[in-house]
Design a protein around this motif. Structure first.
Motif, PDB file in Angstrom:
ATOM      1  N   LEU A 766       0.831  -1.198   0.000  1.00 31.58           N
ATOM      2  CA  LEU A 766       0.000   0.000   0.000  1.00 31.58           C
ATOM      3  C   LEU A 766       0.868   1.252   0.000  1.00 31.58           C
ATOM      4  N   SER A 812       1.857   1.130   6.178  1.00 35.10           N
ATOM      5  CA  SER A 812       1.357   0.930   4.817  1.00 35.10           C
ATOM      6  C   SER A 812       2.278   0.025   4.010  1.00 35.10           C
ATOM      7  N   VAL A 876      -2.377   4.627   9.279  1.00 33.39           N
ATOM      8  CA  VAL A 876      -2.596   4.085   7.933  1.00 33.39           C
ATOM      9  C   VAL A 876      -3.887   4.649   7.346  1.00 33.39           C
ATOM     10  N   GLU A 879      -3.242   8.010   6.125  1.00 33.50           N
ATOM     11  CA  GLU A 879      -2.525   7.957   4.852  1.00 33.50           C
ATOM     12  C   GLU A 879      -3.497   7.754   3.691  1.00 33.50           C
TER      13      GLU A 879
END
Length: 986
Positions: A766, A812, A876, A879
């Motif tokens: 990711l 991530s 995360v 993000e």
């Protein structure tokens, strides 16, 4: 001369409009601070006085500044000591800014201060002992900073101080006994500091005016001192998350004004003290997660409680009838104990119960019929007991019920008709009982239902078509019942359905047409019924299906070639009437058991089809078998000889001897095939633990191979050695199975070389997708699904693994994305198993994790628990919403969490959402953002459990109303924690 005097007279009125001295001081303060939000733009030097400036208040009679309130402005810079030049200043609030550096000792120049609030800043260093020289100070709040060292002993010299709040700093000495000398003190809050383990100072019992004592997470040991009984004005006593031992002293019953007692998460033992009925003002009594024994005293139930919470202890005995006298009882939480006996028959009759959670005990008898008498009940959680009898008919009128969990009891009889259709129920769990009768058609009224779990009962009759109208249904588990008739055609309308499990019933008919609408279906289990017809080819178009079991039915015809499109963890089509050839992808030994028991099914697998013929053919067959056996022996001898020569050659060539080979799944490749592909041209990644290779196998499959370095670099996850990393990864991934956890196929360990073979994720991590120019591939629906996938993987680790597993490096880059852009959690090299009885987390020798993701408390306490993972997961989510890295030069000294919070407060949510995302998703994105900030909360106690995070994400994605609360335009998330998420708090 005369004209000159006239000129001076002309100037005089203009000179009187110049800024006064206090305004000049404040102008200098403005220049010393960074003001990115331009909150101080009204501080204009053309004014006569600063009294009308933002954040400045003046005395009406003297017109001197007496109050400076600059809260939540995002100001950056050192503490402005010039404010102390304001001779009449009595109140100074600089909370929730970015004031940095140390607090200067000359803050004592602010002689007239009554209130000093510097909470939620970046102040470091020791707390100045000179603060005690402020003769008029009544409120001192330095919470949520980075102060270290000791609480100055001189604080005992305060003569008017009423409130002292030092919560959530890095104070690492002992709690000074001198605090017991502040006779005026009303509020003392020292929670969540890494103090040296020590006892509660008995001198605190001298604080005769104390109303709040908050010492949670202070590394306290030993018994609760009897001296606290002298705090006759105390209203709130909170000593949670410590290591207190001994019994709860009977002297605690002398706290005549007490409203709230919270002692959970300690090692208290013994029985509850007698005399609790003396506490006539008590509303909350929570002594969960201790080692208390004995029975619950009758007198405890005489109290008019607001909340009774005794979960996770070791009580033995029954709940007395007298508990029903409580007329204000809103929450009854006794889960995870060893309580026995029956519940009082009139429980709830006189009290507006909202939540009752008494799961994981040994209660028996019937469920009281009055639990919902006042119509306020929202959560009915009685699972894992021995309740018997029927579900009371009156429960059909509990219109506010949202969660019903009655699994694993001995309930029998039919479920009340109206109980099936309660309008607000989202979670209905009746598994593991002896309930019978039909599923009522009134279930159409349960329009909020997302989980319908009724397996392992004796339900019979048709599945009503009305279930197809439940648009929010995510899981329907009705296995091990006596359900008959066809699968309703209306089921194809359930677009949110993720699990459909109806195995081991008496269903017949065909799989309904139109199942391609099940885009979110990951599990389909229809085994052991009487279903017939051909297997629909549409199953192969279900994008996330990974579990398919149609065994033990009467399906006929060919296996659809489209099934090859699926990425299945489990496939079982055995014991049907299937015929024809196997799809090429499944025509190998790994899938043999998936097709057994189909007389007409043939393929490349030997002996899959039964042999035919006899007599002479059998004799010829025996001769041929003998020849083949002899040839086989010769062949085996030859192969063994060749193998040893080949192995010697490989050892000489590579210096390797693959002495340890361990597989966790059926494999179609050998270690030698892997080794031959470990070339530099196949490298797809490199990190602190080793290189990652993409290996294309001879059977066409692709795997990812991680070859560990000779010694893993410390600091990259901060593990001690390569072996620690390797063993942690193997031990963790080797024993867990989940659709959102990356699969470890096998591992090799020779001592000199260590290899880990994983399933290959074609879209990488990711982090790569978000931050390497590929973010355009991730629209919002994809990002949302990735967040939900990762949350479900972490929830599995935290709640479904026994013992639970803490990942410790959630980020991530450790969330991998498959070809369908579904997420899997990876990299368990620093994961830790945490025992369920662990108090507050296991201390680690070093910090594991990555910059920007590490929870604040982990950095200085080195204690690992699930809350650390939840903080990292919150980062995360941020993000995914912002498209930004967790650390970025744009943030200055802030990290992503603080940047998002500040920017929302100052500029609004539009300034944090990734501009590449479509605006039509703004409402849903804002809900997910709320969840991310909730997970990344500063205090671990306020972060929701991972199981709750999954639920919140599902609700946000399903378009449910946001639970955000906005005050004065500022962002302020609030969620209520599930009562049955063990150990979690709001």
């Amino acid at each position: 001369m005369f004209p000159f005097l006239l000129f001076l007279l002309f100037l005089t009125p203009h000179l009187t409009h110049s800024l006064n001295q206090e305004g000049l001081f404040l102008q200098q303060v403005k220049q010393s601070l960074s003001d990115p939000g331009h909150y101080l733009s009204s501080w204009n030097d053309r004014d006569d006085t600063p009294c009308n400036w933002t954040g400045i208040n003046c005395n009406n009679s003297t017109h001197r500044v007496d109050s400076v309130v600059l809260s939540n402005f995002g100001l950056e810079g050192p503490f402005p000591t010039l404010l102390c030049r304001l001779s009449s200043l009595s109140s100074l609030s600089l909370d929730n800014n970015y004031i940095n550096g140390s607090l200067p000792v000359d803050v004592s120049m602010c002689q007239n201060l009554k209130l000093l609030n510097l909470s939620l800043n970046n102040l470091v260093g020791p707390i100045p002992a000179t603060l005690s020289l402020l003769p008029n100070l009544r409120t001192l709040d330095l919470s949520i900073n980075n102060f270290s060292g000791e609480i100055p002993a001189s604080f005992g010299e305060f003569r008017q101080l009423e409130t002292l709040i030092l919560v959530n700093n890095l104070l690492n000495e002992s709690i000074p006994i001198s605090l017991g000398n502040i006779s005026t003190l009303k509020v003392l809050q020292l929670a969540y500091n890494p103090f040296i383990p020590g006892r509660i100072p008995s001198q605190l019992g001298n604080l005769a005016n104390l109303e709040v004592l908050y010492l949670s997470g202070c590394h306290l040991i030993g018994p609760i001192p009897d001296s606290l009984s002298r705090l006759t004005r105390l209203k709130r006593l909170e000593l949670t998350y410590n290591n207190l031992t001994g019994s709860i002293p009977s002297s605690i019953t002398q706290l005549k004004s007490i409203v709230e007692i919270e002692l959970y998460w300690n090692n208290l033992s013994g029985v509850l003290p007698s005399g609790l009925s003396n506490l006539t003002t008590l509303l909350i009594f929570d002594v969960s997660t201790n080692q208390l024994t004995g029975t619950i005293p009758d007198e405890l139930c005489e109290l008019e409680l607001g909340s009774l919470n005794l979960q996770e202890n070791r009580f033995e005995g029954s709940v007395p009838e007298i508990i029903t006298r409580s007329t204000k009882l809103h929450e009854l939480k006794l889960f995870n104990n060893k309580l026995t006996g029956s519940l009082p028959s009139e429980l709830g009759k006189n009290s507006p119960l909202q939540i009752i959670d008494i799961s994981y005990n040994a209660f028996s008898g019937e469920i009281p019929k009055f639990l919902c008498e006042k119509g306020a009940l929202t959560d009915l959680i009685l699972m894992h007991n021995s309740f018997s009898g029927e579900i009371p008919e009156s429960y059909g009128n509990c219109k506010n019920l949202s969660r019903v969990r009655l699994k694993q009891n001995n309930l029998s009889g039919s479920v009340p008709e109206s109980f099936w259709g309660l309008p607000h129920v989202s979670y209905l769990e009746l598994e593991g009982n002896s309930l019978s009768g039909n599923i009522s058609r009134m279930i159409s009224g349960a329009y909020n239902l997302s989980q319908l779990l009724i397996s392992k009962n004796q339900f019979s009759g048709l599945i009503p078509e009305e279930i197809g109208s439940l648009n929010n249904l995510v899981k329907f588990s009705g296995s091990d019942n006596r359900l008959t008739g066809p699968i309703p055609g209306s089921f194809v309308k359930l677009s949110e359905l993720g699990t459909l499990d109806l195995n081991n019933n008496e269903l017949f008919g065909k799989i309904p047409e139109g199942i391609q609408a099940w885009k979110r279906l990951s599990e389909l289990n229809l085994a052991n019924n009487r279903l017939y017809g051909e297997i629909p080819s549409e199953i192969g178009s279900l994008p996330v299906l990974n579990y398919l079991d149609l065994s033990g039915n009467h399906f006929s015809g060919k296996i659809p070639i489209e099934l090859q499109n699926l990425k299945l963890l489990t496939l079982n089509l055995s014991n049907n009437w299937l015929s024809g050839d196997l799809p090429p992808h499944y025509a190998n030994e790994n899938y043999r058991n998936s097709f057994l028991g189909n007389p007409g099914l043939c393929g490349d697998l030997p002996d899959l089809c039964p042999s035919v013929g006899g007599g002479k053919k059998e004799e010829n067959l025996w001769i041929f078998r003998s020849i083949f056996m002899l040839a086989g022996i010769v062949l085996i001898v030859g192969v063994v000889g060749f193998y040893w020569k080949y192995r010697t050659y490989k050892e000489n060539k590579k210096g390797l001897a693959m002495s340890k080979w361990k597989s966790f799944h059926k494999l179609g490749f050998s270690e030698f095939e892997i080794m031959d592909c470990l070339n530099e041209e196949n490298v797809i990644g490199s990190g602190g633990s080793g290189k990652v290779y993409k290996v294309v196998l001879s059977n066409g499959e692709i795997v990812a191979v991680k070859k560990l370095w000779g010694g893993i670099k410390k600091g990259e996850g901060s593990v001690d050695s390569e072996r620690d990393w390797f063993e942690a990864e193997v031990e963790t991934l080797g024993r867990i199975r989940h659709k959102n956890i990356v699969r470890l196929w096998c591992c090799y360990d020779t001592g000199d070389c260590k290899l880990l073979v994983y399933e290959y994720m074609p879209n990488g991590s990711l982090g790569d997708l978000l931050h390497s120019g590929k973010g355009g591939l991730l629209d919002w629906p994809t990002r949302y699904q990735i967040a939900l996938d990762a949350a479900e993987g972490l929830s599995y680790l935290h709640h479904d693994c026994v013992p639970s597993i803490v990942h410790r490096d959630v980020k991530s880059n450790n969330i991998l994305i498959d070809g369908e852009f579904r997420a899997r959690v990876a990299d368990f090299g620093v994961a830790k198993v945490v025992a369920a009885v662990s108090k507050g987390g296991e201390p680690m020798s070093v910090i594991a994790g990555s910059c920007g993701y590490i929870a604040p408390e982990y950095a200085y306490t080195l204690r690992v628990n699930e809350k650390s993972d939840i903080y990292s997961f919150g980062v995360v989510i941020l993000e995914l919403v912002t498209g930004k890295c967790p650390t970025d030069p744009e943030f200055g000294e802030k990290d992503l969490v603080k940047w998002v919070s500040t920017t929302i407060n100052q500029k609004g949510i539009d300034h944090v959402i990734d501009p590449t995302l479509e605006s039509k998703y703004k409402e849903e994105i804002s809900k997910i953002l709320d969840i991310g900030l909730l997970c990344a909360g500063l205090l671990p106690i306020n972060r929701p459990a991972m199981r709750k995070v999954v639920k919140l994400l599902q609700e946000a994605g399903a378009g449910n109303k946001s639970k955000r609360v906005h005050k004065d335009g500022k962002f302020s998330p609030y969620y209520q924690e599930d009562a049955s998420d063990q150990g979690s708090r709001v």
